[in-house]
Design a protein around this motif. Structure first.
Motif, mmCIF file in Angstrom:
data_model
loop_
_atom_site.group_PDB
_atom_site.id
_atom_site.type_symbol
_atom_site.label_atom_id
_atom_site.label_comp_id
_atom_site.label_asym_id
_atom_site.label_seq_id
_atom_site.Cartn_x
_atom_site.Cartn_y
_atom_site.Cartn_z
ATOM 1 N N ASP A 39 0.843 -1.191 0.000
ATOM 2 C CA ASP A 39 0.000 0.000 0.000
ATOM 3 C C ASP A 39 0.879 1.242 0.000
ATOM 4 O O ASP A 39 2.070 1.187 0.299
ATOM 5 N N GLY A 40 0.260 2.343 -0.335
ATOM 6 C CA GLY A 40 0.985 3.594 -0.444
ATOM 7 C C GLY A 40 1.537 4.108 0.864
ATOM 8 O O GLY A 40 2.612 4.706 0.907
ATOM 9 N N GLN A 41 0.807 3.905 1.951
ATOM 10 C CA GLN A 41 1.268 4.405 3.248
ATOM 11 C C GLN A 41 2.576 3.740 3.665
ATOM 12 O O GLN A 41 3.459 4.401 4.214
ATOM 13 N N SER A 42 2.717 2.444 3.400
ATOM 14 C CA SER A 42 3.971 1.754 3.717
ATOM 15 C C SER A 42 5.121 2.316 2.895
ATOM 16 O O SER A 42 6.235 2.479 3.388
ATOM 17 N N CYS A 43 4.833 2.621 1.643
ATOM 18 C CA CYS A 43 5.834 3.249 0.783
ATOM 19 C C CYS A 43 6.271 4.592 1.374
ATOM 20 O O CYS A 43 7.466 4.863 1.506
ATOM 21 N N HIS A 48 12.186 7.791 3.030
ATOM 22 C CA HIS A 48 13.499 8.294 3.456
ATOM 23 C C HIS A 48 14.650 7.441 2.911
ATOM 24 O O HIS A 48 15.798 7.870 2.925
ATOM 25 N N LEU A 49 14.352 6.249 2.392
ATOM 26 C CA LEU A 49 15.378 5.405 1.780
ATOM 27 C C LEU A 49 15.810 5.939 0.412
ATOM 28 O O LEU A 49 16.720 5.413 -0.199
ATOM 29 N N ASN A 50 15.129 6.978 -0.051
ATOM 30 C CA ASN A 50 15.467 7.683 -1.288
ATOM 31 C C ASN A 50 15.557 6.774 -2.510
ATOM 32 O O ASN A 50 16.619 6.625 -3.119
ATOM 33 N N PRO A 51 14.432 6.193 -2.903
ATOM 34 C CA PRO A 51 14.462 5.341 -4.088
ATOM 35 C C PRO A 51 14.749 6.147 -5.353
ATOM 36 O O PRO A 51 14.370 7.323 -5.457
ATOM 37 N N GLU A 71 2.400 12.746 -3.001
ATOM 38 C CA GLU A 71 3.189 12.779 -1.767
ATOM 39 C C GLU A 71 4.644 12.413 -2.024
ATOM 40 O O GLU A 71 5.556 13.019 -1.462
ATOM 41 N N VAL A 72 4.874 11.413 -2.876
ATOM 42 C CA VAL A 72 6.247 11.024 -3.221
ATOM 43 C C VAL A 72 6.954 12.201 -3.877
ATOM 44 O O VAL A 72 8.082 12.552 -3.512
ATOM 45 N N LYS A 73 6.314 12.827 -4.845
ATOM 46 C CA LYS A 73 6.920 13.954 -5.551
ATOM 47 C C LYS A 73 7.092 15.153 -4.623
ATOM 48 O O LYS A 73 8.030 15.938 -4.784
ATOM 49 N N GLY A 74 6.220 15.296 -3.635
ATOM 50 C CA GLY A 74 6.373 16.358 -2.650
ATOM 51 C C GLY A 74 7.587 16.136 -1.765
ATOM 52 O O GLY A 74 8.241 17.085 -1.326
ATOM 53 N N TYR A 75 7.908 14.874 -1.509
ATOM 54 C CA TYR A 75 9.078 14.547 -0.714
ATOM 55 C C TYR A 75 10.345 14.902 -1.481
ATOM 56 O O TYR A 75 11.247 15.541 -0.958
ATOM 57 N N TYR A 76 10.414 14.441 -2.734
ATOM 58 C CA TYR A 76 11.571 14.713 -3.565
ATOM 59 C C TYR A 76 11.152 14.616 -5.029
ATOM 60 O O TYR A 76 10.899 13.524 -5.524
ATOM 61 N N PRO A 77 11.076 15.743 -5.710
ATOM 62 C CA PRO A 77 10.592 15.759 -7.093
ATOM 63 C C PRO A 77 11.433 14.931 -8.066
ATOM 64 O O PRO A 77 10.950 14.537 -9.126
ATOM 65 N N GLY A 78 12.683 14.631 -7.710
ATOM 66 C CA GLY A 78 13.566 13.892 -8.614
ATOM 67 C C GLY A 78 13.335 12.390 -8.659
ATOM 68 O O GLY A 78 13.935 11.697 -9.488
ATOM 69 N N ILE A 79 12.510 11.863 -7.785
ATOM 70 C CA ILE A 79 12.227 10.422 -7.810
ATOM 71 C C ILE A 79 11.435 10.114 -9.074
ATOM 72 O O ILE A 79 10.439 10.755 -9.369
ATOM 73 N N GLU A 80 11.898 9.138 -9.827
ATOM 74 C CA GLU A 80 11.217 8.728 -11.055
ATOM 75 C C GLU A 80 10.068 7.794 -10.678
ATOM 76 O O GLU A 80 10.299 6.699 -10.155
#
Length: 128
Positions: A39-43, A48-51, A71-80
């Protein structure tokens, strides 16, 4: 050029069969740090593991992929983020791209060659 295959890759999907198929593809092309989440919440708890890559399903029992994508993109926009879903829906595909997904793949069309090409494209666009 940075080797993204040494960075973590996330698979976020509640379908255990599909998760295993995608995990095997990633392992075969050289990824060694693959984390799977039902699920998304676990992700998000592990973001913080910076995939380098996140393969994200749209329809999960307790998560909406579009919400997780934002939310992922809000954490770090560079995550593909690659949307990888069984849902063939143009509106969802457009929304995913607008929210920052780099691809919208239908599970029925995913092959090892396609994933390899995507990874190669991401890697060539990375700055050392």
């Amino acid at each position: 050029m940075k080797n993204i295959k040494i960075l973590p890759a996330f698979i976020v999907d509640d379908d255990p069969f599909w998760t295993e198929v995608l995990k095997q593809i990633l392992q075969k092309i050289g990824f060694t740090k693959i984390h799977t989440f039902e699920d998304g919440q676990s992700c998000l708890k592990n973001i913080h593991l910076n995939p380098a890559l996140v393969f994200l399903d749209y329809q999960m029992e307790n998560s909406n992929g579009l919400d997780i994508l934002q939310e992922v993109k809000g954490y770090y926009p560079g995550i593909e983020v690659i949307f990888c879903t069984a849902l063939e829906n143009l509106e969802v595909a457009i929304a995913a791209m607008e929210f920052g997904s780099v691809e919208y793949l239908l599970k029925t069309t995913v092959t090892e060659e396609l994933v390899t090409d995507l990874v190669s494209n991401f890697q060539s666009s990375q700055v050392a």
